[in-house]
Scaffold this active site. Structure first.
Site, PDB file in Angstrom:
ATOM      1  N   VAL A   9       0.909  -1.075   0.043  1.00  0.00           N
ATOM      2  CA  VAL A   9      -0.081  -0.053   0.111  1.00  0.00           C
ATOM      3  C   VAL A   9       0.848   1.327   0.063  1.00  0.00           C
ATOM      4  CG1 VAL A   9      -2.087  -1.033   1.140  1.00  0.00           C
ATOM      5  CG2 VAL A   9      -0.314  -0.097   2.620  1.00  0.00           C
ATOM      6  N   SER A  10       0.441   2.262  -0.839  1.00  0.00           N
ATOM      7  CA  SER A  10       1.305   3.476  -0.794  1.00  0.00           C
ATOM      8  C   SER A  10       1.782   4.222   0.510  1.00  0.00           C
ATOM      9  CB  SER A  10       0.643   4.520  -1.981  1.00  0.00           C
ATOM     10  OG  SER A  10       0.442   3.603  -3.188  1.00  0.00           O
ATOM     11  N   THR A  11       0.390   4.510   1.378  1.00  0.00           N
ATOM     12  CA  THR A  11       0.771   5.106   2.509  1.00  0.00           C
ATOM     13  C   THR A  11       0.457   4.267   3.804  1.00  0.00           C
ATOM     14  OG1 THR A  11      -1.451   5.960   2.652  1.00  0.00           O
ATOM     15  CG2 THR A  11       0.090   7.095   1.371  1.00  0.00           C
ATOM     16  N   GLN A  14      -3.336   3.564   4.346  1.00  0.00           N
ATOM     17  CA  GLN A  14      -4.060   2.738   3.583  1.00  0.00           C
ATOM     18  C   GLN A  14      -3.967   1.454   4.264  1.00  0.00           C
ATOM     19  OE1 GLN A  14      -2.015   2.979  -0.276  1.00  0.00           O
ATOM     20  NE2 GLN A  14      -3.908   4.402  -0.941  1.00  0.00           N
ATOM     21  N   SER A  37       5.495   4.059  -0.913  1.00  0.00           N
ATOM     22  CA  SER A  37       5.287   4.466  -2.179  1.00  0.00           C
ATOM     23  C   SER A  37       5.987   3.588  -3.356  1.00  0.00           C
ATOM     24  CB  SER A  37       5.705   5.989  -2.288  1.00  0.00           C
ATOM     25  OG  SER A  37       5.651   6.319  -3.748  1.00  0.00           O
TER      26      SER A  37
END
Length: 188
Positions: A9-11, A14, A37
Site C-alpha cells: 500500500v502506498s501510505t 491505507q 510508495s
C-alpha cells in the site's frame, strides 16, 4: 514449492487487508507487506520476499502494479524471478508465469507497456524540439531579476539573514538563492 504473497500500500493510512485477503484465498503460506510508495527504490518487504523465495516457489500479487515501480522495474523483477526459477502470479490480471501461456502473456503486456512508454518519450522530445525551433524554452519563468540578485547578495553579505529568510523575502526558493550566490552566475 511455496506460494509467497506480496502486498503493498502506498501510505501508512491505507489498509492492505483487501490484498492480504486475496493472497490468503490464493493459498499463500507466507506474506510480505510494504507500506511505502511504489516509486521508492528500496522496499524492505519486497527485498525480504525475494531473499526468501527458492526455486520452484511462486510469488503472488493481487496486481502487477503492486510489484513494480515502473514497467522497466517490473520487467527487472520478473526477469530476476525467472532467473531464480520462481513463478509469478498476478491474481486480478490472470497472469501466471509458471505456464508457457502465462509467460507469453506477461512478456506481451510488458512489451506493449514499454512501447507505449517509448512513444510518450518520443512525442515529448518531438514537442520540445518543435518548441525550441520556435524560440520557446521549457521551464518556469525568470525568478531572479538582476535587481533581486543584487538584493540577495547584499542581504547575504550582511550576515544577518538566513538563506531561507532571503528566499522568503524575495519570493523564491533557497535553491534559486544559492544558484545566484555561487560564483560565475552573474549574481555575485
Amino acid at each position: 514449492m511455496a506460494k509467497v504473497g506480496y502486498a503493498r500500500v502506498s501510505t501508512r493510512d491505507q489498509n492492505p487487508d483487501s490484498q492480504t485477503d486475496a493472497l490468503v484465498a490464493a493459498g499463500c503460506e507466507k506474506m510480505f507487506i510494504d507500506q511505502a510508495s511504489g516509486v521508492l527504490a528500496r522496499r524492505a518487504s519486497l527485498d525480504a520476499a525475494l531473499e526468501y523465495l527458492r526455486p520452484g516457489d511462486t510469488l503472488i500479487v493481487t496486481k502487477l502494479g503492486r510489484l513494480g515501480r515502473s514497467v522497466r522495474n517490473l520487467k527487472d523483477v520478473a526477469e530476476w524471478l525467472q532467473d531464480h526459477g520462481v513463478g509469478l502470479k498476478a491474481i486480478s490480471q490472470g497472469i501466471d508465469t509458471t505456464t508457457p501461456g502465462g509467460r507469453l502473456f506477461f512478456h506481451l503486456l510488458a512489451a506493449i507497456a514499454e512501447f507505449e512508454h517509448d512513444l510518450i518519450v518520443e512525442r515529448t522530445q518531438d514537442g520540445l524540439a518543435a518548441a525550441r525551433a520556435r524560440g520557446r524554452t521549457g521551464g518556469g519563468g525568470v525568478k531572479m531579476t538582476p535587481t533581486k540578485a543584487k538584493q540577495a547578495r547584499s542581504m547575504y553579505d550582511e550576515r544577518i539573514y538566513t538563506v531561507q529568510e532571503i528566499a522568503g523575502t524575495l519570493g523564491v526558493s533557497r535553491g534559486t538563492i544559492y544558484r545566484h550566490l555561487s560564483p560565475g552566475t552573474g549574481g555575485s
